[in-house]
Design a protein around this motif. Structure first.
Motif, mmCIF file in Angstrom:
data_model
loop_
_atom_site.group_PDB
_atom_site.id
_atom_site.type_symbol
_atom_site.label_atom_id
_atom_site.label_comp_id
_atom_site.label_asym_id
_atom_site.label_seq_id
_atom_site.Cartn_x
_atom_site.Cartn_y
_atom_site.Cartn_z
ATOM 1 N N GLY A 12 0.816 -1.211 0.000
ATOM 2 C CA GLY A 12 0.000 0.000 0.000
ATOM 3 C C GLY A 12 0.845 1.254 0.000
ATOM 4 O O GLY A 12 0.552 2.224 -0.705
ATOM 5 N N GLY A 13 1.953 1.246 0.775
ATOM 6 C CA GLY A 13 2.821 2.406 0.840
ATOM 7 C C GLY A 13 3.531 2.678 -0.471
ATOM 8 O O GLY A 13 3.689 3.836 -0.871
ATOM 9 N N VAL A 14 3.951 1.611 -1.161
ATOM 10 C CA VAL A 14 4.622 1.787 -2.449
ATOM 11 C C VAL A 14 3.661 2.396 -3.473
ATOM 12 O O VAL A 14 4.017 3.325 -4.212
ATOM 13 N N ILE A 15 2.423 1.879 -3.503
ATOM 14 C CA ILE A 15 1.431 2.425 -4.431
ATOM 15 C C ILE A 15 1.132 3.886 -4.090
ATOM 16 O O ILE A 15 1.051 4.750 -4.972
ATOM 17 N N LEU B 62 6.326 18.277 -0.166
ATOM 18 C CA LEU B 62 6.930 17.840 1.089
ATOM 19 C C LEU B 62 5.912 17.167 1.995
ATOM 20 O O LEU B 62 6.187 16.137 2.618
ATOM 21 N N ALA B 63 4.710 17.730 2.060
ATOM 22 C CA ALA B 63 3.677 17.175 2.933
ATOM 23 C C ALA B 63 3.184 15.816 2.437
ATOM 24 O O ALA B 63 3.000 14.879 3.221
ATOM 25 N N MET B 64 2.988 15.683 1.117
ATOM 26 C CA MET B 64 2.445 14.431 0.585
ATOM 27 C C MET B 64 3.448 13.286 0.657
ATOM 28 O O MET B 64 3.160 12.215 1.186
ATOM 29 N N VAL B 65 4.630 13.496 0.118
ATOM 30 C CA VAL B 65 5.634 12.427 0.112
ATOM 31 C C VAL B 65 6.096 12.123 1.543
ATOM 32 O O VAL B 65 6.235 10.951 1.937
ATOM 33 N N GLY B 66 6.320 13.155 2.333
ATOM 34 C CA GLY B 66 6.779 12.960 3.706
ATOM 35 C C GLY B 66 5.795 12.175 4.548
ATOM 36 O O GLY B 66 6.191 11.287 5.320
ATOM 37 N N SER B 67 4.517 12.471 4.409
ATOM 38 C CA SER B 67 3.524 11.769 5.225
ATOM 39 C C SER B 67 3.438 10.291 4.857
ATOM 40 O O SER B 67 3.284 9.437 5.734
ATOM 41 N N VAL B 68 3.563 9.952 3.565
ATOM 42 C CA VAL B 68 3.537 8.540 3.144
ATOM 43 C C VAL B 68 4.718 7.779 3.748
ATOM 44 O O VAL B 68 4.561 6.674 4.286
ATOM 45 N N LEU B 69 5.907 8.350 3.681
ATOM 46 C CA LEU B 69 7.091 7.674 4.196
ATOM 47 C C LEU B 69 7.009 7.451 5.702
ATOM 48 O O LEU B 69 7.330 6.367 6.204
#
Length: 476
Positions: A84-87, A265-272
């Motif tokens: 799920g995180g990769v997608i 920054l908010a989108m990619v950072g929150s997923v990681l």
């Protein structure tokens, strides 16, 4: 920037004779200005954007799903969360590019409608609104479960099951808070997420050290694939609801300060951040109990995991964290659902009334009520897995089209498409993201898929009846 320079006007009118409104006269770091004097203020900074993303995602993935996911896939549920995180990451990258080119409220709906046409946009927009409604109801049922567990922990017994009444109560409260101002909800979100991350970091650190034998005896999860390999993908489709938060950051792009910097920054950072938390959570949970035991604990399984490690104080801490997390998820989802309604209304795909701005609070109060009302009805269903999967279905359709939108815009290269962030690996990565998003849908329960398809069909019929001649254009 003048109105002539900035306008992305649409053509055609809906059945009420309303045409799409012109794009904002100005989009600054502090506000989105309409019609000379009406402003939708930008009140959410990077910390607030991360709080929306992390706060929305961390609630379900840690406090609602572990028992359900472990019951379906065993310790391999950790792999489900990785998938799920990769997608989510594959979608967060193109979404970041699109958001910096089109920093407007509406998120994925806005991106798809301006790049692939009004019909696609209407299906995505109406589906996103209802998908967020389903997600909000799912989070509120979880909140009701945790609030009920708190009552049980302190010895308060009720003659009725309070899960649904409590969920409905919080739905009304959160909608009211959002009407009073996004600045208020953003401040609440920041505090809640900060406290939540502190509690979770301490608990998961202790649980991991315990599993490796630093405290007490070492424990290890049971066989990694006790249910086989196929359930891992089905569980990934179910728990994907946990990853909706990063897209909700884009949905409130019109409220984000300095969107060119803060949105990616908010989108990619929150997923990681949340993917790491999810994987560690499943490891800790399956080190403490078997998959069968976790499944029996249901939505409050993590309370029993904490009790196993540190007794009553641990259980109380996780109960508090669970309340905060599900509250945070519901809060962010209601806000995002309202902004989708707001964007649809401004584009004449819903009645113009829905985009009215409250002059006292500066919020789209009608849109918020359009989000809060259906949520109350869905909470009353109390069907956790159905709510989660329908929300995932509708978002995965949107995510696939977001990935396709980047490919379309890169090839067309219109003069107005000038993102301040360009994702790497195009067109290969967005193509993989689209295939992965659509492919995960195939592993969902047929009932959930049926409801999702039904919502898409109804959305298209509504579009053809109400706004079939409306044509939206991207021109910034």
């Amino acid at each position: 920037m003048t109105n002539e320079d900035a306008a992305a006007r649409g053509t055609g009118a809906n059945v009420d004779g309303e045409m799409p409104e012109a794009e904002p006269e100005a989009v600054t770091a502090e506000a989105t200005i309409h019609d000379g004097d009406t402003e939708l203020e930008r009140t959410i900074g990077l910390v607030g954007g991360l709080a929306i993303g992390i706060g929305t995602m961390i609630g379900a993935g840690i406090f609602v799903f572990p028992g359900i996911a472990a019951g379906d896939a065993g310790p391999a549920a950790a792999l489900s969360f990785v998938i799920g995180g990769v997608i989510a990451l594959l979608v967060a990258l193109p979404a970041s590019e699109l958001a910096t080119a089109m920093p407007r409220s509406g998120g994925g709906y806005y991106f798809v409608s301006r790049s692939m046409g009004t019909g696609y946009g209407a299906i995505v927009g109406l589906g996103l609104w209802l998908g967020l409604v389903f997600a909000s109801a799912f989070y509120l049922v979880g909140l009701g479960n945790y609030a009920t567990a708190v009552l049980g922990e302190v010895g308060i017994g009720l003659s009725i099951n309070p899960v649904v009444p409590l969920g409905i109560f919080f739905a009304v409260v959160l909608t009211g808070l959002s009407v009073a101002g996004t600045e208020n909800t953003a401040k609440i979100q920041n505090v809640v997420v900060a406290v939540l991350l502190v509690i979770l970091t301490l608990f998961l650190t202790y649980g991991t050290l315990n599993a490796f034998g630093v405290f007490g005896r070492a424990t290890a999860p049971e066989t990694f694939f006790p249910r086989g390999y196929f359930p891992v993908l089905g569980t990934a489709a179910l728990v994907f609801t946990s990853y909706l938060g990063f897209a909700q950051v884009a949905t409130v792009a019109g409220d984000i300060k300095q969107p060119g910097r803060n949105l990616p920054l908010a989108m990619v950072g929150s997923v990681l951040v949340v993917t790491v938390f999810y994987v560690v959570t499943i490891f800790v949970a399956t080190s403490a109990f078997s998959a069968t035991e976790l499944e029996g604990f249901g939505q409050t399984a993590m309370v029993e995991v904490a009790r196993e490690f540190v007794g009553l104080p641990g259980a109380v801490a996780i109960l508090i964290a669970g309340l905060l997390a599900t509250f945070s998820s519901a809060n962010a989802s209601i806000l995002s659902a309202s902004r989708t309604v707001y964007a649809l209304s401004r584009d004449a795909l819903l009645p113009r009334k829905a985009s009215e701005i409250n002059l006292r609070y500066g919020t789209p109060h009608v849109a918020l009520l359009a989000a809060g009302g259906p949520i109350v009805l869905l909470v009353a269903m109390n069907q956790v897995e159905v709510l989660a999967e329908v929300a995932s279905f509708l978002h995965l359709v949107m995510y696939g089209l977001i990935c396709a939108a980047v490919i379309v815009l890169r090839r067309r290269d219109p003069s107005w498409y000038e993102p301040s962030y360009r994702m790497p690996g195009a067109p290969a990565l967005p193509a993989i993201g689209a295939v992965a998003s659509f492919g995960l849908i195939a592993f969902m329960d047929p009932v959930s898929m049926g409801i999702g398809v039904g919502i898409m069909v109804v959305s298209f019929v509504w579009y053809r009846y109400y706004a079939g001649t409306v044509e939206l254009k991207g021109d910034f």
